[in-house]
Design a protein around this motif. Structure first.
Motif, PDB file in Angstrom:
ATOM      1  N   TYR A 145       0.700  -1.194  -0.022  1.00 47.63           N
ATOM      2  CA  TYR A 145       0.065   0.064  -0.103  1.00 47.63           C
ATOM      3  C   TYR A 145       0.954   1.386  -0.035  1.00 47.63           C
ATOM      4  CZ  TYR A 145      -3.265   3.632   1.198  1.00 47.63           C
ATOM      5  OH  TYR A 145      -4.277   4.558   1.269  1.00 47.63           O
ATOM      6  N   LEU A 146       1.996   1.410   0.801  1.00 46.59           N
ATOM      7  CA  LEU A 146       2.907   2.292   0.879  1.00 46.59           C
ATOM      8  C   LEU A 146       3.507   2.517  -0.512  1.00 46.59           C
ATOM      9  CD1 LEU A 146       4.452   2.162   4.576  1.00 46.59           C
ATOM     10  CD2 LEU A 146       2.809   3.939   3.393  1.00 46.59           C
ATOM     11  N   LYS A 158       0.838   4.121  -2.737  1.00 44.41           N
ATOM     12  CA  LYS A 158       0.228   5.396  -2.623  1.00 44.41           C
ATOM     13  C   LYS A 158       1.079   6.460  -1.681  1.00 44.41           C
ATOM     14  CE  LYS A 158      -4.209   3.998  -3.535  1.00 44.41           C
ATOM     15  NZ  LYS A 158      -4.759   4.650  -4.552  1.00 44.41           N
ATOM     16  N   GLY A 159       2.125   5.689  -1.172  1.00 47.18           N
ATOM     17  CA  GLY A 159       3.215   6.590  -0.388  1.00 47.18           C
ATOM     18  C   GLY A 159       2.472   7.245   0.944  1.00 47.18           C
ATOM     19  N   ASN A 160       3.208   8.077   1.534  1.00 52.20           N
ATOM     20  CA  ASN A 160       2.622   8.744   2.635  1.00 52.20           C
ATOM     21  C   ASN A 160       3.117  10.263   2.835  1.00 52.20           C
ATOM     22  OD1 ASN A 160       2.123   9.533   5.456  1.00 52.20           O
ATOM     23  ND2 ASN A 160       1.860   7.715   6.475  1.00 52.20           N
ATOM     24  N   ARG A 169       3.063  12.665   4.978  1.00 45.29           N
ATOM     25  CA  ARG A 169       3.416  13.260   6.347  1.00 45.29           C
ATOM     26  C   ARG A 169       4.820  12.379   6.654  1.00 45.29           C
ATOM     27  NH1 ARG A 169      -2.296  12.012   9.181  1.00 45.29           N
ATOM     28  NH2 ARG A 169      -3.541  13.148   7.780  1.00 45.29           N
ATOM     29  N   ALA A 170       5.024  11.325   6.364  1.00 45.88           N
ATOM     30  CA  ALA A 170       6.207  10.685   6.637  1.00 45.88           C
ATOM     31  C   ALA A 170       7.419  10.889   5.498  1.00 45.88           C
ATOM     32  CB  ALA A 170       6.031   9.286   6.798  1.00 45.88           C
ATOM     33  N   TRP A 194       7.252   9.596   2.678  1.00 46.22           N
ATOM     34  CA  TRP A 194       7.396   8.156   2.032  1.00 46.22           C
ATOM     35  C   TRP A 194       6.836   8.476   0.603  1.00 46.22           C
ATOM     36  CZ3 TRP A 194       5.908   4.584   6.472  1.00 46.22           C
ATOM     37  CH2 TRP A 194       6.763   4.764   7.481  1.00 46.22           C
TER      38      TRP A 194
END
Length: 188
Positions: free
Chosen positions: A135-136, A139-141, A143-144, A146
């Motif tokens: 999922y990361l 989509k990435g993140n 806030r972090a 990533w």
């Protein structure tokens, strides 16, 4: 006429017992087939994930970015969990064949329920850990900080996503196996 009542009841009991034995044999055959399906899903998932790597050139041919499954501990756990479950399924096939031959075996079915439940938990844990990383990757993140890497490593992401499908399919099959075994035990 009065003497025919117990005989009819005894004959009905034999017919009912034969029908239950036939039903349990059918459940045992379905159990064997589902174990083969689960083996294909888990072994396929382990092989797909374990052979996944992709290299991308960056500016020159000497500088490259590489993505491999063993760069991430969650993917390594996924491969190990799926391999353990695949090995268990291979070892449980003789018991499944025994249930086809002897549909009245109860203690070995209880043993299979216990181990099937443990293997389903291990399989679900491995697939869930890998699904979080996939999922990361997709989509990435923000806030972090990533970043999604699937735009660059498209083949890598397709293979790991396919491996997850096989593994989660295996988990669903284990749920069916547990329910079938419980149904076969309750029919006695």
């Amino acid at each position: 006429m009065k003497g025919s009542g117990p005989i009819e009841t005894g004959e009905a009991s034999k017919v009912l017992t034969a029908a239950r034995g036939g039903m349990n044999r059918g459940i045992s055959i379905l159990d064997f087939i589902l174990r083969l399906v689960a083996l294909m899903g888990t072994l396929g998932g382990a092989i797909a994930m374990g052979t996944t790597d992709e290299t991308l050139p960056f500016f020159t041919q000497f500088i490259r970015f590489k993505a491999k499954y063993d760069d991430l501990p969650s993917f390594t756990f996924f491969v190990i969990a799926n391999s353990i479950v695949s090995g268990y399924i291979v070892l449980s096939l003789p018991l499944s064949i025994l249930h086809i031959v002897r549909s009245g075996a109860k203690s070995s079915r209880i043993l299979l329920i216990v181990f099937d439940t443990a293997m389903m938990a291990l399989l679900t844990a491995g697939a869930s850990a890998a699904a979080a990383i996939v999922y990361l990757a997709h989509k990435g993140n923000a806030r972090a900080n990533w970043f999604a890497i699937c735009q660059q490593f498209n083949s890598f992401c397709e293979r790991v996503s396919g491996a997850l499908i096989g593994s989660f399919g295996g988990a669903v099959v284990f749920i069916l196996l547990i329910l079938l075994s419980a149904m076969a035990i309750s029919r006695r």
